[in-house]
Design a protein around this motif. Structure first.
Motif, PDB file in Angstrom:
ATOM      1  N   ILE A  95     -50.126 -51.967 -11.524  1.00 22.05           N
ATOM      2  CA  ILE A  95     -50.925 -53.126 -11.099  1.00 22.05           C
ATOM      3  C   ILE A  95     -50.996 -54.167 -12.220  1.00 22.05           C
ATOM      4  CG2 ILE A  95     -53.251 -53.896 -10.474  1.00 22.05           C
ATOM      5  CD1 ILE A  95     -53.571 -51.136  -9.048  1.00 22.05           C
ATOM      6  N   LEU A  96     -51.268 -53.726 -13.426  1.00 20.13           N
ATOM      7  CA  LEU A  96     -51.376 -54.656 -14.553  1.00 20.13           C
ATOM      8  C   LEU A  96     -50.029 -55.309 -14.857  1.00 20.13           C
ATOM      9  CD1 LEU A  96     -53.730 -52.624 -16.930  1.00 20.13           C
ATOM     10  CD2 LEU A  96     -54.328 -54.473 -15.340  1.00 20.13           C
ATOM     11  N   SER A  97     -48.954 -54.538 -14.759  1.00 17.54           N
ATOM     12  CA  SER A  97     -47.617 -55.094 -14.968  1.00 17.54           C
ATOM     13  C   SER A  97     -47.279 -56.122 -13.901  1.00 17.54           C
ATOM     14  CB  SER A  97     -46.582 -53.968 -14.963  1.00 17.54           C
ATOM     15  OG  SER A  97     -45.261 -54.486 -14.996  1.00 17.54           O
TER      16      SER A  97
ATOM     17  N   ASN B 176     -50.186 -53.866   3.685  1.00 15.95           N
ATOM     18  CA  ASN B 176     -49.068 -54.789   3.487  1.00 15.95           C
ATOM     19  C   ASN B 176     -49.049 -55.343   2.061  1.00 15.95           C
ATOM     20  OD1 ASN B 176     -51.480 -55.771   4.500  1.00 15.95           O
ATOM     21  ND2 ASN B 176     -50.602 -57.550   5.447  1.00 15.95           N
ATOM     22  N   ALA B 177     -47.824 -55.623   1.574  1.00 19.90           N
ATOM     23  CA  ALA B 177     -47.661 -56.095   0.196  1.00 19.90           C
ATOM     24  C   ALA B 177     -47.890 -57.590   0.060  1.00 19.90           C
ATOM     25  CB  ALA B 177     -46.264 -55.741  -0.311  1.00 19.90           C
ATOM     26  N   GLY B 178     -47.575 -58.336   1.090  1.00 23.64           N
ATOM     27  CA  GLY B 178     -47.760 -59.785   1.049  1.00 23.64           C
ATOM     28  C   GLY B 178     -48.017 -60.306   2.449  1.00 23.64           C
TER      29      GLY B 178
ATOM     30  N   CYS C 226     -51.194 -64.230   0.090  1.00 23.22           N
ATOM     31  CA  CYS C 226     -51.757 -63.149  -0.715  1.00 23.22           C
ATOM     32  C   CYS C 226     -50.674 -62.147  -1.110  1.00 23.22           C
ATOM     33  CB  CYS C 226     -52.842 -62.419   0.073  1.00 23.22           C
ATOM     34  SG  CYS C 226     -54.232 -63.470   0.568  1.00 23.22           S
ATOM     35  N   LEU C 227     -50.759 -61.665  -2.340  1.00 24.93           N
ATOM     36  CA  LEU C 227     -49.866 -60.624  -2.831  1.00 24.93           C
ATOM     37  C   LEU C 227     -50.717 -59.449  -3.296  1.00 24.93           C
ATOM     38  CD1 LEU C 227     -47.177 -62.446  -5.000  1.00 24.93           C
ATOM     39  CD2 LEU C 227     -47.100 -61.868  -2.580  1.00 24.93           C
TER      40      LEU C 227
ATOM     41  N   LEU D 294     -46.519 -53.477  -4.810  1.00 24.47           N
ATOM     42  CA  LEU D 294     -45.249 -54.046  -5.252  1.00 24.47           C
ATOM     43  C   LEU D 294     -44.560 -53.096  -6.221  1.00 24.47           C
ATOM     44  CD1 LEU D 294     -46.401 -57.717  -5.958  1.00 24.47           C
ATOM     45  CD2 LEU D 294     -45.290 -56.826  -3.902  1.00 24.47           C
ATOM     46  N   PRO D 295     -43.460 -52.467  -5.816  1.00 27.07           N
ATOM     47  CA  PRO D 295     -42.738 -51.611  -6.753  1.00 27.07           C
ATOM     48  C   PRO D 295     -42.140 -52.436  -7.876  1.00 27.07           C
ATOM     49  CG  PRO D 295     -41.481 -51.898  -4.727  1.00 27.07           C
ATOM     50  CD  PRO D 295     -42.814 -52.523  -4.489  1.00 27.07           C
ATOM     51  N   GLU D 296     -41.807 -51.784  -8.971  1.00 29.82           N
ATOM     52  CA  GLU D 296     -41.315 -52.491 -10.154  1.00 29.82           C
ATOM     53  C   GLU D 296     -40.022 -53.250  -9.877  1.00 29.82           C
ATOM     54  OE1 GLU D 296     -41.001 -49.580 -13.204  1.00 29.82           O
ATOM     55  OE2 GLU D 296     -43.150 -49.565 -13.638  1.00 29.82           O
ATOM     56  N   ASN D 297     -39.237 -52.782  -8.903  1.00 32.14           N
ATOM     57  CA  ASN D 297     -37.957 -53.442  -8.620  1.00 32.14           C
ATOM     58  C   ASN D 297     -38.078 -54.521  -7.553  1.00 32.14           C
ATOM     59  OD1 ASN D 297     -38.400 -51.787  -6.424  1.00 32.14           O
ATOM     60  ND2 ASN D 297     -36.321 -50.941  -6.358  1.00 32.14           N
ATOM     61  N   ARG D 298     -39.283 -54.788  -7.057  1.00 31.90           N
ATOM     62  CA  ARG D 298     -39.461 -55.823  -6.040  1.00 31.90           C
ATOM     63  C   ARG D 298     -39.498 -57.190  -6.713  1.00 31.90           C
ATOM     64  NH1 ARG D 298     -41.813 -55.990  -0.702  1.00 31.90           N
ATOM     65  NH2 ARG D 298     -40.975 -57.893   0.215  1.00 31.90           N
ATOM     66  N   ASN D 299     -38.672 -58.111  -6.231  1.00 34.29           N
ATOM     67  CA  ASN D 299     -38.620 -59.456  -6.794  1.00 34.29           C
ATOM     68  C   ASN D 299     -39.826 -60.247  -6.276  1.00 34.29           C
ATOM     69  OD1 ASN D 299     -37.971 -62.320  -7.071  1.00 34.29           O
ATOM     70  ND2 ASN D 299     -35.937 -61.627  -7.700  1.00 34.29           N
ATOM     71  N   ILE D 300     -40.782 -60.510  -7.141  1.00 34.02           N
ATOM     72  CA  ILE D 300     -42.021 -61.161  -6.716  1.00 34.02           C
ATOM     73  C   ILE D 300     -41.781 -62.617  -6.342  1.00 34.02           C
ATOM     74  CG2 ILE D 300     -44.341 -61.850  -7.453  1.00 34.02           C
ATOM     75  CD1 ILE D 300     -44.520 -59.317  -9.074  1.00 34.02           C
TER      76      ILE D 300
END
Length: 279
Positions: free
Chosen positions: A70-72, A110-112, A124-125, A130-136
């Motif tokens: 979450i912090l990342s 849901n993620a977004g 909203c996000l 959000l996994p680390e490999n998901r392009n935000i």
């Protein structure tokens, strides 16, 4: 104009210090219930719980376990937000509806999502999803694409258009990635969906005119992952290919509201699906 609203500051501080409690989360969700409504509703449906207290209790340990993620994601979001705003301004200028971007904690639903509250457009996000490999940046562009468009929600074709438009906008604003990245699909799923589309053009053309309701048979088949595990979110891919086709004739700005021209939309879609060539 695109702005940011930060509702998560206290939660981030408490999570960082290791003092986040269930009551803190319940207060946060209650205070921001209108903005987070879509996520709350999906969580109620998914977890079969009726109250925010029950939903928070169901997920509390997961927030603590996912603290680092979450912090990342909060840091990654800050950089992606600036890029998304710049690319949106380049593509559309300032003459678009105001969009308020909200980094948040959700309920592992849901993620977004894009949601209107009191005639304001929110994107909203949910940082915990959000996994680390998901392009935000791609996800932000997708949801902003939803927020600035005018879409009906009456037919399956509207569903194709809605998700296809947002996916296509993300590919234009954040270029250089594979189609699977914009669709959030594996290469195997992407190819499987393309095969199905190629073999079922007549069915797609017929289904496009059917009534669309949340969780009816068409919604489950075309626009979900859980209920169509063999061809998940295939309607996103159909819509994405359709918007590629439309953008050869219409500008991005014209496509913001093209779905509302039902007759033209039906005509163009029939021409598209009959002439579509598998990439």
């Amino acid at each position: 104009m695109i702005k940011e609203i930060v509702i998560i500051g206290k939660i981030i501080t408490l999570l960082t210090s290791g003092t986040l409690t269930e009551q803190d989360l319940v207060q946060y969700f209650n205070a921001n219930k209108a903005i987070l409504n879509s996520n709350i509703e999906q969580a109620v449906y998914s977890y079969k719980k009726d109250t925010l207290g029950e939903l928070v209790s169901e997920n509390y340990s997961r927030y603590l376990e996912d603290k680092a993620l979450i912090l990342s994601n909060y840091e990654r979001y800050s950089e992606a937000k600036e890029k998304a705003i710049e690319s949106m301004n380049r593509a559309y200028g300032s003459n678009i509806p105001e969009v308020l971007i909200v980094p948040c904690i959700g309920l592992y639903a849901n993620a977004g999502w894009a949601q209107d509250v009191d005639d304001k457009h929110y994107v909203c996000l949910a940082l915990e999803r959000l996994p680390e490999n998901r392009n935000i940046e791609i996800l932000l562009a997708h949801e902003i694409g939803h927020a600035i468009s005018e879409i009906d929600w009456s037919t399956v074709l509207d569903g194709f258009y809605n998700e296809g438009h947002a996916t296509y906008v993300s590919s234009v604003l954040v270029p250089g990635y594979s189609d699977e990245e914009y669709l959030h699909m594996s290469r195997e799923m992407y190819n499987s969906c393309l095969d199905w589309i190629d073999a079922n053009r007549d069915k797609i053309a017929a289904d496009a005119g059917e009534k669309l309701e949340v969780m009816n048979e068409y919604h489950k088949f075309y626009l979900t992952t859980r209920y169509n595990v063999n061809h998940e979110n295939i309607g996103y891919l159909i819509g994405y290919e359709y918007l590629k086709y439309l953008n050869k004739k219409y500008s991005l700005r014209e496509l913001l509201a093209f779905d509302l021209n039902a007759a033209a939309n039906r005509r163009e879609f029939q021409e598209f699906i009959s002439s579509w060539v598998r990439p």
